[in-house]
Write a protein that holds these residues in place. Structure first.
Motif, PDB file in Angstrom:
ATOM      1  N   GLY A 103      -0.156  11.593   1.254  1.00  0.00           N
ATOM      2  CA  GLY A 103      -1.565  11.325   1.554  1.00  0.00           C
ATOM      3  C   GLY A 103      -1.762  10.177   2.524  1.00  0.00           C
ATOM      4  O   GLY A 103      -2.706   9.391   2.394  1.00  0.00           O
ATOM      5  N   LEU A 104      -0.865  10.072   3.508  1.00  0.00           N
ATOM      6  CA  LEU A 104      -0.958   8.997   4.499  1.00  0.00           C
ATOM      7  C   LEU A 104      -1.552   9.569   5.788  1.00  0.00           C
ATOM      8  O   LEU A 104      -0.897  10.358   6.471  1.00  0.00           O
ATOM      9  CB  LEU A 104       0.435   8.412   4.786  1.00  0.00           C
ATOM     10  N   PRO A 105      -2.795   9.199   6.145  1.00  0.00           N
ATOM     11  CA  PRO A 105      -3.385   9.717   7.388  1.00  0.00           C
ATOM     12  C   PRO A 105      -2.538   9.304   8.588  1.00  0.00           C
ATOM     13  O   PRO A 105      -2.189   8.133   8.739  1.00  0.00           O
ATOM     14  CB  PRO A 105      -4.766   9.050   7.436  1.00  0.00           C
ATOM     15  N   LYS A 106      -2.195  10.270   9.417  1.00  0.00           N
ATOM     16  CA  LYS A 106      -1.319   9.995  10.564  1.00  0.00           C
ATOM     17  C   LYS A 106      -1.917   8.909  11.455  1.00  0.00           C
ATOM     18  O   LYS A 106      -3.089   8.943  11.794  1.00  0.00           O
ATOM     19  CB  LYS A 106      -1.099  11.283  11.365  1.00  0.00           C
ATOM     20  N   GLY A 107      -1.079   7.914  11.799  1.00  0.00           N
ATOM     21  CA  GLY A 107      -1.516   6.829  12.667  1.00  0.00           C
ATOM     22  C   GLY A 107      -2.177   5.671  11.954  1.00  0.00           C
ATOM     23  O   GLY A 107      -2.559   4.688  12.581  1.00  0.00           O
ATOM     24  N   SER A 108      -2.289   5.755  10.634  1.00  0.00           N
ATOM     25  CA  SER A 108      -3.008   4.719   9.877  1.00  0.00           C
ATOM     26  C   SER A 108      -2.061   3.697   9.256  1.00  0.00           C
ATOM     27  O   SER A 108      -0.849   3.893   9.218  1.00  0.00           O
ATOM     28  CB  SER A 108      -3.823   5.359   8.751  1.00  0.00           C
ATOM     29  N   MET A 109      -2.634   2.610   8.742  1.00  0.00           N
ATOM     30  CA  MET A 109      -1.918   1.671   7.877  1.00  0.00           C
ATOM     31  C   MET A 109      -2.576   1.765   6.512  1.00  0.00           C
ATOM     32  O   MET A 109      -3.744   1.442   6.347  1.00  0.00           O
ATOM     33  CB  MET A 109      -2.009   0.239   8.422  1.00  0.00           C
TER      34      MET A 109
END
Length: 330
Positions: A32-38
């Protein structure tokens, strides 16, 4: 500016970056890690991410915004130190040894939970996604810090990520100001600025001497485009720097204002560009360089780091950078 060797201490989240080359993006979806996010994650999720990527090509390096800046300053040849919090675990030992090897004095407090780890997941298209577990870094409190930690140094560089803990960051700034340090703040991220705007404006006005902001952070802080944002920020501190990516940077100190062009290079990964820009700029300022040369050196370091994966300038780039520094000193 007097031409004397000044010392610089950094304070921030002591993290270890685990850089992983992904074969595809399904792990991002899995966690569940949005691509390009921290994304901040808990210890359990951090461990699961590291386990799931164990078979992939990976590397480790020290991380954290202020830590990256201090590492760059040390590699330029200045006397530096870093204040942070780790655990006495494998990642903590790696962080400490890496800094000791670079002659950076580590003022590292010991926490009760595991050391902070940033899983840096690099997609095949070079986009990077962070799953960051702050760990022991999140346990640092102002009451653990003392005059003795700050008094030996001339400059303090602090990362904006600490602003989420209002009591901690103001406590740090009070001690640094009391001990006569010149305080430099990197605004860190536009969402950090937006979430703490009124508080951050008061901190800058009351304590901060040097402000680093990129275009988005400057707009979040002032509501204005770079040129006007620079003027507004410069009214609240001694030196204002607004970085505008491939357009270079804008700098204002008192009545002096300069624009520094950026070097055109092949961009691979922008991780750490702002951090090492601050390395070059602060090194220049501490050594009496002109504002233009401070910005030029910052830009040169940033240009090197964006050509590689991660926030560390490769060893082979340093001879050219150090030669440029000597020319600026001449």
């Amino acid at each position: 500016m007097e031409n004397a060797q000044k010392t610089i201490v950094g304070i921030g989240n002591a993290l270890v970056d685990v850089l992983v080359q992904l074969k595809d993006d399904h792990l991002l979806e899995q966690f569940g890690l949005p691509k390009g996010s921290m994304t901040l994650v808990d210890a359990d999720t951090s461990q699961k991410i590291l386990s799931a990527t164990a078979g992939l090509e990976s590397a480790r390096e020290t991380g954290g915004s202020a830590a990256n800046t201090v590492r760059g300053i040390a590699q330029l040849g200045a006397k530096t130190a870093f204040i942070g919090k780790i655990n006495a675990d494998e990642m903590g030992h790696f962080f400490r040894k890496s800094f000791e090897d670079l002659q950076i004095k580590p003022h590292l407090l010991t926490g009760n939970i595991p050391s902070g780890v940033a899983a840096t997941l690099i997609s095949p298209d070079s986009e990077r996604t962070f799953g960051t577990y702050l760990g022991a870094a999140s346990e640092m409190v102002a009451s653990e810090l003392s005059d003795e930690l700050f008094a030996p140094y001339d400059y303090l560089h602090i990362e904006g990520y600490l602003v989420f803990n209002h009591e901690l960051i103001e406590g740090i700034l009070k001690i640094a100001k009391k001990n006569g340090l010149i305080i430099s703040l990197d605004m860190a991220s536009f969402n950090v600025v937006e979430a703490n705007l009124d508080f951050l404006k008061r901190l800058v006005n009351d304590y901060v001497d040097i402000v680093f902001a990129n275009e988005e952070e400057a707009k979040a802080f002032t509501g204005k485009e770079p040129e006007e944002a620079l003027l507004e920020i410069a009214e609240q501190c001694s030196v204002a720097v607004v970085k505008i990516g491939k357009e270079g940077s804008l700098i204002k100190a008192g009545g002096q204002q300069v624009r520094v062009a950026a070097t055109t290079v092949n961009v691979v990964d922008t991780t750490g560009a702002g951090d090492v820009y601050a390395s070059g700029f602060l090194y220049g300022l501490a050594n009496g360089f002109s504002l233009a040369n401070c910005g030029k050196l910052g830009g040169m370091l940033a240009a090197e780091v964006i050509q590689v994966v991660g926030a560390k300038i490769p060893d082979q780039a340093w001879p050219k950078l150090l030669a440029a520094v000597e020319e600026m000193k001449a």
